[in-house]
Design an enzyme around this catalytic site. Sequence first.
Site, PDB file in Angstrom:
ATOM      1  N   LYS A 188      15.764  -9.004  31.859  1.00  0.00           N
ATOM      2  CA  LYS A 188      15.530  -8.709  33.272  1.00  0.00           C
ATOM      3  C   LYS A 188      14.859  -9.906  33.955  1.00  0.00           C
ATOM      4  O   LYS A 188      14.379 -10.822  33.292  1.00  0.00           O
ATOM      5  CB  LYS A 188      14.701  -7.431  33.426  1.00  0.00           C
TER       6      LYS A 188
HETATM    7  C1  LIG Z   1      17.542  -2.063  32.268  1.00  0.00           C
HETATM    8  C2  LIG Z   1      17.671  -0.892  33.135  1.00  0.00           C
HETATM    9  C3  LIG Z   1      16.869   0.253  32.969  1.00  0.00           C
HETATM   10  C4  LIG Z   1      16.077   0.558  31.741  1.00  0.00           C
HETATM   11  O1  LIG Z   1      15.177  -0.321  31.357  1.00  0.00           O
HETATM   12  P1  LIG Z   1      14.614  -0.401  29.862  1.00  0.00           P
HETATM   13  O2  LIG Z   1      13.368  -1.209  30.107  1.00  0.00           O
HETATM   14  O3  LIG Z   1      15.623  -1.104  29.036  1.00  0.00           O
HETATM   15  O4  LIG Z   1      14.298   0.970  29.398  1.00  0.00           O
HETATM   16  C5  LIG Z   1      16.937   1.262  33.914  1.00  0.00           C
HETATM   17  N1  LIG Z   1      17.787   1.172  34.951  1.00  0.00           N
HETATM   18  C6  LIG Z   1      18.603   0.130  35.123  1.00  0.00           C
HETATM   19  C7  LIG Z   1      19.522   0.122  36.304  1.00  0.00           C
HETATM   20  C8  LIG Z   1      18.588  -0.941  34.216  1.00  0.00           C
HETATM   21  O5  LIG Z   1      19.425  -1.969  34.379  1.00  0.00           O
END
Ligand SMILES: *Cc1c(COP(=O)(O)O)cnc(C)c1O
Length: 370
Positions: A188
Amino acid sequence: MSHPAASFIPVYRPSLGDSELKNVQEAVQSGWISSKGHFIPDFESGFARFIGTREGVATSSGTTALHLALAALGVGPGDEVIVPDLTFVAPINAVLYVGATPVLVDVEREGWGLDITGIEAAITPRTKGIVLVHLYGNPARVGPIREMCERRGFFLVEDGAEAHGATYGDRKVGSFGRVSCFSFYGNKILTTGEGGMCLTDDQQLADRMRMLRDHAMRPERRYWHAEVGFNYRMTNLQAAVGVAQLERLEASVRRKVEVARRYSELMSDKITVQRSPSWGQSVFWLFSVLAADGASRDRLARFLAERNVDSRPFFHPAHVMPPYTRFAGHQTFPVSDYLGPRGLNLPSYPDLTEEEILRVSNAVLDFLKG
Ligand SMILES: *Cc1c(COP(=O)(O)O)cnc(C)c1O
């Protein structure tokens, strides 16, 4: 022309440096490696300030942030929550974790966020709210969706996990919902390894999320649990990385927008590329192109792999996957069905060099020449 010796270009790579190392070292040396220590409140207030909310509640992941938000809002069995059909599955799963029913709605062609006409058509007397996802860095049409939620008494949860720093008008996404949830997973835009955060302007709701995050222990009475909570705490080690990441966040976002601009310049007259919608600025989490059809998208991905260029296919429309088909109702999903098989994410990390951008673009252009 093949490039057997060319180095591998991954889809994403976190930007980590001395500052992250220094903070983690400080956390380790202080002994505060678990979920107490100053990096946690520092990270919460710093990220809340970046997005433009009053309160931040750090969590163990983006998924647990979504679960925590829905639990704190009192969503439960019998409630319906509108979610996009084209998304990473976490927000749909979070609705299921609290025992509520997700209602899948199509996305729109511009911006790839929830379609407001589709939302209107999916409303029933059981509808309690909406989880709005800002997909692949694009801001969804959050202004009118928020207005509609206010008019109808629905809650709005924003999922900004792919859109740290994206704007709708002159405000950052994540500042519109009752709660907004972010992920800090390793790929991210800001990362803490694993991690997440709930943001809100509502202090009572923030306190409630803090309590539920810690097994619903009453702050004034140790080991007294008046209800069933969770352990969704973030560690000081993760927050130590997060505080350092905050220092580079503005620069990372600027660089990602620049990378997208270069890709567009190089390819947009040959293939459909991701663009910011008219109402805001995308941060192009994963810069995306749309192939002519699904088969050609898969061939493009293989062609890139042969040149040591990584890529990712778009998420599958949720309604085609076994656990979620029953939540499609009478809806149809022409846009999600169009985008899902055709979309391909290209390498998009902020440290991508001009040379790498050229290698990726040339590979795409060579593929299109056949
Ligand atoms: C990555 C993601 C999440 C979840 O995040 P994690 O930290 O991997 O649990 C939730 N919503 C969206 C749209 C994502 O891309």
